[in-house]
Motif scaffolding. Structure first.
Motif: not given
Length: 154
Positions: A112-130
């Motif tokens: 959440y804090s490093k890899a997603l922002p560095a990827s340039g992708l943007q999360g949207i509201p909703g549950p996260c999962f494994e």
């Protein structure tokens, strides 16, 4: 962490819910409750999901909800105390996790804090999962397992 994009189809999931703090309690829930339930109902060797319904950084620990899920047929009727949900599928940022349960919380935070922002992708509201492959195994000696950590994206 290598972030990749996954497109997942809609699926029907049978699930059991854990309410309470995340962390070691979730491993115990899978081991002592969910996996025995799956075995008793002939649902082993299928893709499974662990869906966090709440953000533990903003929800009191005793109110956090987590659903341990298994893919089932669309017409599956879940015996109590299980329930059924329809997972809508979609587009997800994903990283592969390999390690023990004790380290998965740190992997989520790094995602959440490093890899997603560095990827340039943007999360949207909703549950996260494994997401655990149908061939999922855990090393009995070390507790090491693999899964995909997934966050919904635009």
């Amino acid at each position: 962490m290598e972030v990749r994009v996954m497109e997942l189809p809609p699926v029907t999931l049978a699930y059991l819910r854990h309410t309470g703090p995340f962390g070691p309690a979730l491993g115990a829930f899978w081991r002592d409750v969910f996996n025995p339930w799956r075995a008793a109902h002939g649902l082993m060797n299928r893709t499974t999901y662990g869906i966090a319904q709440d953000d533990p950084s903003t929800t009191p620990p005793e109110q956090c909800r987590y659903d341990a899920c298994v893919e089932v047929a669309d017409d599956y009727v879940a015996p109590a105390p299980a329930a059924v949900m329809h997972f809508p599928g979609g587009r997800f940022a994903a990283v592969r996790y390999r390690g023990p349960a004790a380290d998965i919380g740190n992997a989520w935070m790094a995602f959440y804090s490093k890899a997603l922002p560095a990827s340039g992708l943007q999360g949207i509201p909703g549950p996260c999962f494994e997401r655990y492959d149908a061939s999922y195994t855990e090393d009995a000696a070390t507790g090491v397992f693999e899964c995909d950590l997934c966050i919904a994206i635009k």
